[in-house]
Design an enzyme around this catalytic site. Structure first.
Site, PDB file in Angstrom:
ATOM      1  CG  LEU A  97      -1.795  -1.476   1.224  1.00 32.20           C
ATOM      2  CD1 LEU A  97      -2.514  -0.927   2.309  1.00 32.20           C
ATOM      3  CD2 LEU A  97      -2.832  -0.799   0.382  1.00 32.20           C
ATOM      4  CB  SER A 112       2.516  -3.483  -8.108  1.00 35.08           C
ATOM      5  OG  SER A 112       3.962  -3.730  -7.349  1.00 35.08           O
ATOM      6  N   GLY A 170       5.945   2.282   2.993  1.00 34.58           N
ATOM      7  CA  GLY A 170       7.097   1.635   3.918  1.00 34.58           C
ATOM      8  C   GLY A 170       8.077   1.487   3.063  1.00 34.58           C
TER       9      GLY A 170
END
Length: 211
Positions: A33, A107, A37
């Site tokens: 998401l 992605s 990080g």
């Protein structure tokens, strides 16, 4: 696709190039998401591979490529698919040159990530084998990603200012069998990178660490 084109093979084989550079080319594909990080991990991974292992690595960042290579693309599903297709092609070129390509892109769709993997599995003309593809799932709950939200993207998506935003108005399809699964809730970045490097070492993808 144009039909009046011919692939021109290099005069140096991949194995010769790998031997000369003392490293093996591959792609490390970080997915997760927004605000999971990925970019932070990718930056430190690139640094460690260059500094500690002496291998050439190059990071392809989701935002960075939209300043140039993919500046003509928006964020519709069709454009997102094309964005990932182009990045997969570029990453394969880096890997074929015996570099380590590190990509950090949301992605979100399984099919796009599988297409990127499949592309690497297809041997470059003149070579007998494909290239290693290491999928790294940087996993955080949507609540954690929203709390971080350094660009206020989730807030804008909730307000309807951003359409087709992953996790809010567009789905994120979790990897089914990633090579590395990082649960990046409160994990120090060094520990996250270590999980990736440990996997690369276990697979024999890296030269021994410098003493």
């Amino acid at each position: 696709m144009a039909t009046n084109i011919t692939f021109h093979a290099s005069g140096v084989t991949r194995s010769e190039r790998s031997e000369l550079r003392n490293q093996r080319g591959l792609t490390i594909w970080l997915t997760g998401l927004s605000a999971s990080g990925k970019s932070t991990i990718a930056v430190e991974l690139e640094h460690q591979l260059l500094r500690d292992r002496g291998v050439h690595a190059y990071r392809l960042d989701g935002d960075n490529v939209r300043f140039g290579l993919n500046k003509d693309l928006g964020f519709s599903e069709k454009d997102r698919n094309e964005n990932i297709r182009r990045i997969a092609e570029v990453a394969k070129l880096f890997a074929d040159s015996s570099a380590i390509a590190i990509t950090s892109f949301i992605s979100p769709f399984l099919a796009d990530r599988q297409a990127a993997r499949d592309l690497h599995n297809v041997p470059t003309p003149g070579e007998e084998t494909g290239l290693p593809f290491v999928e790294v799932y940087v996993d955080v709950p949507i609540e954690v990603a929203e709390q971080r939200d350094p660009k206020n993207l989730y807030k804008k998506a909730r307000a309807g200012e951003i359409k087709e935003f992953t996790g809010i108005s567009s789905p994120y399809e979790e990897p089914e069998k990633p090579e590395v699964h990082i649960k990046n809730y409160d994990l120090p970045v060094q520990d996250a990178v270590k999980q990736i490097v440990d996997y690369l070492d276990a697979q024999g993808y890296l030269p021994p660490k410098k003493e």
